[in-house]
Motif scaffolding. Sequence first.
Motif, short mmCIF file in Angstrom:
data_model
loop_
_atom_site.label_atom_id
_atom_site.label_comp_id
_atom_site.label_asym_id
_atom_site.label_seq_id
_atom_site.Cartn_x
_atom_site.Cartn_y
_atom_site.Cartn_z
N PRO A 49 50.34 62.78 25.31
CA PRO A 49 49.70 61.96 24.26
C PRO A 49 48.33 62.51 23.84
O PRO A 49 47.96 62.43 22.67
N ALA A 50 47.61 63.10 24.78
CA ALA A 50 46.30 63.67 24.44
C ALA A 50 46.50 64.85 23.49
O ALA A 50 45.76 65.01 22.51
N LEU A 51 47.50 65.68 23.74
CA LEU A 51 47.79 66.80 22.85
C LEU A 51 48.27 66.30 21.49
O LEU A 51 47.90 66.87 20.46
N ALA A 52 49.06 65.23 21.48
CA ALA A 52 49.53 64.66 20.21
C ALA A 52 48.35 64.18 19.37
O ALA A 52 48.33 64.35 18.15
N ARG A 53 47.34 63.60 20.03
CA ARG A 53 46.14 63.17 19.29
C ARG A 53 45.40 64.36 18.70
O ARG A 53 44.92 64.32 17.56
N LEU A 54 45.31 65.46 19.47
CA LEU A 54 44.66 66.66 18.95
C LEU A 54 45.44 67.25 17.78
O LEU A 54 44.86 67.84 16.87
N ASP A 55 46.76 67.10 17.81
CA ASP A 55 47.63 67.65 16.77
C ASP A 55 47.82 66.71 15.58
O ASP A 55 48.53 67.06 14.64
N ALA A 56 47.17 65.54 15.61
CA ALA A 56 47.44 64.52 14.58
C ALA A 56 47.21 65.03 13.16
O ALA A 56 48.01 64.76 12.27
N TRP A 96 48.38 72.41 16.39
CA TRP A 96 47.81 73.68 16.81
C TRP A 96 47.83 73.90 18.32
O TRP A 96 47.71 75.03 18.79
N THR A 97 48.00 72.85 19.10
CA THR A 97 47.79 72.98 20.55
C THR A 97 48.81 73.90 21.21
O THR A 97 48.44 74.75 22.02
N GLU A 98 50.08 73.77 20.86
CA GLU A 98 51.09 74.64 21.49
C GLU A 98 50.88 76.09 21.07
O GLU A 98 50.97 77.00 21.90
N GLN A 99 50.58 76.32 19.81
CA GLN A 99 50.33 77.67 19.34
C GLN A 99 49.17 78.30 20.12
O GLN A 99 49.24 79.46 20.54
N MET A 100 48.12 77.53 20.37
CA MET A 100 46.96 78.05 21.09
C MET A 100 47.31 78.32 22.55
O MET A 100 46.91 79.36 23.11
N LEU A 101 48.06 77.43 23.18
CA LEU A 101 48.47 77.65 24.57
C LEU A 101 49.34 78.91 24.68
O LEU A 101 49.16 79.72 25.60
N LEU A 102 50.28 79.07 23.76
CA LEU A 102 51.15 80.25 23.78
C LEU A 102 50.36 81.54 23.52
O LEU A 102 50.63 82.57 24.13
N LEU A 103 49.40 81.46 22.63
CA LEU A 103 48.55 82.62 22.32
C LEU A 103 47.76 83.05 23.55
O LEU A 103 47.70 84.24 23.88
N ILE A 104 47.17 82.09 24.23
CA ILE A 104 46.38 82.39 25.43
C ILE A 104 47.29 82.90 26.55
O ILE A 104 46.95 83.84 27.27
N GLU A 105 48.47 82.31 26.67
CA GLU A 105 49.44 82.78 27.68
C GLU A 105 49.81 84.24 27.42
O GLU A 105 49.88 85.05 28.35
N ALA A 106 50.03 84.59 26.15
CA ALA A 106 50.45 85.94 25.80
C ALA A 106 49.32 86.96 25.90
O ALA A 106 49.57 88.15 26.09
N ARG A 115 38.58 74.65 19.78
CA ARG A 115 39.93 74.23 20.18
C ARG A 115 40.19 74.55 21.65
O ARG A 115 40.75 73.74 22.38
N VAL A 116 39.78 75.74 22.08
CA VAL A 116 39.99 76.11 23.48
C VAL A 116 39.21 75.16 24.39
O VAL A 116 39.70 74.76 25.45
N ARG A 117 38.00 74.77 23.98
CA ARG A 117 37.23 73.81 24.80
C ARG A 117 37.96 72.48 24.94
O ARG A 117 37.91 71.84 25.99
N GLN A 118 38.65 72.05 23.88
CA GLN A 118 39.42 70.80 23.96
C GLN A 118 40.57 70.94 24.96
O GLN A 118 40.85 70.01 25.72
N LEU A 119 41.22 72.08 24.96
CA LEU A 119 42.28 72.32 25.94
C LEU A 119 41.72 72.44 27.35
O LEU A 119 42.32 71.98 28.32
N LYS A 120 40.55 73.05 27.46
CA LYS A 120 39.88 73.20 28.75
C LYS A 120 39.53 71.83 29.33
O LYS A 120 39.65 71.61 30.54
N ALA A 121 39.11 70.91 28.47
CA ALA A 121 38.76 69.56 28.93
C ALA A 121 39.97 68.83 29.52
O ALA A 121 39.82 67.92 30.35
N LEU A 122 41.17 69.23 29.11
CA LEU A 122 42.40 68.64 29.66
C LEU A 122 42.90 69.40 30.88
O LEU A 122 43.95 69.08 31.44
#
Length: 190
Positions: A110-117, A121-131, A154-161
């Motif tokens: 749900p936190a990612l869904a709020r960021l994506d509202a 972008w969240t999955e794209q960013m996670l996949l980019l960092i993974e790659a 955006r990365v800071r928002q993912l880092k906070a999670l």
Amino acid sequence: MLIRSADLDAIWAGRVDILFRRWTRPTVKTGGTLVTAKGVLAIDAVDVVALAAVSADDLSRAGFADLAALETWLDKGKPGVLHRIKVRPGGADPRIALRESMDDLDAVEPALARLDAREAWTEQMLLLIEAHPGRLAQSLADEVGLDKLKLKARVRQLKALGLTESLEIGYRLAPRGAALLARRRSIASA
């Protein structure tokens, strides 16, 4: 409030407990905290102070040899009203424990869904960092057509999670972020 690594080291070593900043509007407040690379910084006081009223004790507690050294440092920054900020280490960075935790992965969705509202972008960013772990932020930003500052926000928002962590250069997925992507892949292939 940006704090240089050397200043954070001095704060955690007990050599510095006062910072000076010029602001048009303070970015921290008395009683607040700030998560830094060293851990949580407690903000004990934020006061407006005239340069002429800065004491020798204040200068010493801020790591400046004299008033001229403070003035030289301030002149490199932005204009504004001079503030004296009393700080102290306030504990470990809670994101460190979070990025190792696999508890409540369901609560991350749900936190990612709020960021994506507004824009997904969240999955794209996670996949980019993974790659591309350890890749320069500018290079990552160029790859997805973003301004570097927007990418970093955006990365800071993912880092906070607890999903990513910063490296000396670039980022990588935290174990929690890797587990989230693995879980998503498992659900998608089922």
